[in-house]
Write a protein that holds these residues in place. Structure first.
Motif, PDB file in Angstrom:
ATOM      1  N   UNK A  83       0.846  -1.188   0.000  1.00 48.52           N
ATOM      2  CA  UNK A  83       0.000   0.000   0.000  1.00 48.52           C
ATOM      3  C   UNK A  83       0.885   1.242   0.000  1.00 48.52           C
ATOM      4  N   UNK A  84       0.423   2.246  -0.724  1.00 53.54           N
ATOM      5  CA  UNK A  84       1.037   3.568  -0.646  1.00 53.54           C
ATOM      6  C   UNK A  84       0.072   4.464   0.111  1.00 53.54           C
ATOM      7  N   UNK A  85       0.581   5.212   1.086  1.00 53.65           N
ATOM      8  CA  UNK A  85      -0.206   6.229   1.780  1.00 53.65           C
ATOM      9  C   UNK A  85       0.217   7.583   1.223  1.00 53.65           C
ATOM     10  N   UNK A  86      -0.677   8.227   0.516  1.00 58.48           N
ATOM     11  CA  UNK A  86      -0.412   9.517  -0.104  1.00 58.48           C
ATOM     12  C   UNK A  86      -1.093  10.593   0.729  1.00 58.48           C
ATOM     13  N   UNK A  87      -0.346  11.622   1.086  1.00 61.26           N
ATOM     14  CA  UNK A  87      -0.961  12.655   1.898  1.00 61.26           C
ATOM     15  C   UNK A  87      -0.046  13.808   2.211  1.00 61.26           C
ATOM     16  N   UNK A 118      -3.023  -1.270  -3.154  1.00 62.03           N
ATOM     17  CA  UNK A 118      -3.964  -0.262  -2.650  1.00 62.03           C
ATOM     18  C   UNK A 118      -3.251   1.075  -2.486  1.00 62.03           C
ATOM     19  N   UNK A 119      -4.033   2.140  -2.566  1.00 65.05           N
ATOM     20  CA  UNK A 119      -3.528   3.468  -2.240  1.00 65.05           C
ATOM     21  C   UNK A 119      -4.496   4.101  -1.248  1.00 65.05           C
ATOM     22  N   UNK A 120      -3.926   4.640  -0.186  1.00 64.45           N
ATOM     23  CA  UNK A 120      -4.697   5.401   0.788  1.00 64.45           C
ATOM     24  C   UNK A 120      -4.434   6.868   0.473  1.00 64.45           C
ATOM     25  N   UNK A 121      -5.485   7.625   0.237  1.00 64.57           N
ATOM     26  CA  UNK A 121      -5.366   9.035  -0.145  1.00 64.57           C
ATOM     27  C   UNK A 121      -6.020   9.900   0.922  1.00 64.57           C
ATOM     28  N   UNK A 122      -5.217  10.773   1.548  1.00 63.89           N
ATOM     29  CA  UNK A 122      -5.793  11.732   2.489  1.00 63.89           C
ATOM     30  C   UNK A 122      -5.267  13.122   2.116  1.00 63.89           C
ATOM     31  N   UNK A 123      -6.152  13.910   1.553  1.00 64.37           N
ATOM     32  CA  UNK A 123      -5.796  15.234   1.043  1.00 64.37           C
ATOM     33  C   UNK A 123      -6.872  16.234   1.416  1.00 64.37           C
ATOM     34  N   UNK A 124      -6.500  17.496   1.394  1.00 59.42           N
ATOM     35  CA  UNK A 124      -7.488  18.554   1.538  1.00 59.42           C
ATOM     36  C   UNK A 124      -7.294  19.487   2.721  1.00 59.42           C
ATOM     37  N   UNK A 125      -6.603  19.051   3.763  1.00 60.69           N
ATOM     38  CA  UNK A 125      -6.448  19.913   4.942  1.00 60.69           C
ATOM     39  C   UNK A 125      -5.698  21.197   4.597  1.00 60.69           C
ATOM     40  N   UNK A 126      -4.586  21.073   3.885  1.00 62.05           N
ATOM     41  CA  UNK A 126      -3.831  22.277   3.520  1.00 62.05           C
ATOM     42  C   UNK A 126      -4.583  23.129   2.515  1.00 62.05           C
ATOM     43  N   UNK A 129      -8.439   2.211  -4.360  1.00 65.67           N
ATOM     44  CA  UNK A 129      -8.315   3.430  -3.558  1.00 65.67           C
ATOM     45  C   UNK A 129      -9.074   3.328  -2.238  1.00 65.67           C
ATOM     46  N   UNK A 130      -8.479   3.899  -1.219  1.00 66.28           N
ATOM     47  CA  UNK A 130      -9.119   4.076   0.084  1.00 66.28           C
ATOM     48  C   UNK A 130      -8.925   5.549   0.432  1.00 66.28           C
ATOM     49  N   UNK A 131      -9.987   6.221   0.807  1.00 64.86           N
ATOM     50  CA  UNK A 131      -9.918   7.650   1.105  1.00 64.86           C
ATOM     51  C   UNK A 131      -9.877   7.866   2.610  1.00 64.86           C
ATOM     52  N   UNK A 132      -9.026   8.793   3.031  1.00 64.33           N
ATOM     53  CA  UNK A 132      -8.977   9.204   4.426  1.00 64.33           C
ATOM     54  C   UNK A 132      -9.667  10.538   4.593  1.00 64.33           C
ATOM     55  N   UNK A 133     -10.560  10.623   5.550  1.00 62.42           N
ATOM     56  CA  UNK A 133     -11.220  11.891   5.854  1.00 62.42           C
ATOM     57  C   UNK A 133     -10.396  12.559   6.953  1.00 62.42           C
ATOM     58  N   UNK A 134      -9.768  13.714   6.638  1.00 66.53           N
ATOM     59  CA  UNK A 134      -8.843  14.344   7.583  1.00 66.53           C
ATOM     60  C   UNK A 134      -9.472  14.674   8.929  1.00 66.53           C
TER      61      UNK A 134
END
Length: 190
Positions: A1-5, A60-68, A97-102
């Motif tokens: 898995x890659x955690x992108x964030x 899999x990729x975990x994507x958590x973006x948007x806070x900045x 894809x798996x999305x992280x809610x910040x």
């Protein structure tokens, strides 16, 4: 898995062994590549998606973006477009894809330690609105997500942690451990 964030994935303010992706990797026995970058935005993650995610060939990729994006005053529609583009790139490459809610910012601490483009009240409202959009988007698209925004306060209370944030945005070492707990619990349910 890659955690992108961004810095929350990177583990801002703690040793890499205390960043939640490393802790989750150890607990789950799962190979997790941490591709968090301090200060990154959804546009930055989208720009580096091929190199950091696709070319690493994860399952899999975990994507958590948007806070900045929120803290820098980026219009929500651009953040949403970038999330959608990253999801589409993952699916086109056969990556789940798996999305992280910040996590929500701590407004009181933010007043003392941080600058945001918007007022503290507007900032916390934008985080809430963005979380609502992500939940609806993921349900509509059938994408798994991990709701750090709603679960973080609950886990903090259960563990009796008095101080979960360093500065109103970034978790303490104990806060990162809680994020790892949430990730592991939710990932195992998937």
């Amino acid at each position: 898995m890659v955690c992108l964030g961004d810095s929350i994935v990177y583990g801002y303010g703690v040793d890499y062994r205390n960043a939640w992706p490393y802790l989750a990797s150890e607990r789950l026995g799962l190979s997790i590549m941490n591709k968090g970058e301090n200060g990154d935005t959804s546009a930055g993650m989208n720009a580096r998606f091929m190199e950091d995610v696709v070319w690493n060939h994860p399952k899999e990729v975990f994507i958590m973006a948007g806070a900045n994006d929120i803290l820098m005053g980026t219009a929500l529609r651009y953040t949403c477009e970038n999330i959608d583009l990253m999801i589409e790139k993952a699916l086109a490459a056969g990556i789940i894809p798996i999305v992280g809610i910040p996590i929500q910012v701590d407004g009181e601490m933010l007043k003392k330690c941080w600058y945001s483009f918007f007022s503290i009240e507007d900032t916390t409202n934008l985080f809430q609105k963005y979380g609502e959009w992500l939940r609806g988007y993921c349900r509509e698209k059938g994408i798994s997500y991990i709701d750090f925004q709603n679960l973080f306060p609950e886990y903090i209370r259960k563990r009796g942690i008095g101080r979960a944030y360093q500065d109103g945005v970034h978790p303490t070492r104990e806060g990162y451990s809680v994020l790892a707990d949430i990730f592991c619990d939710e990932y195992q349910k998937m």
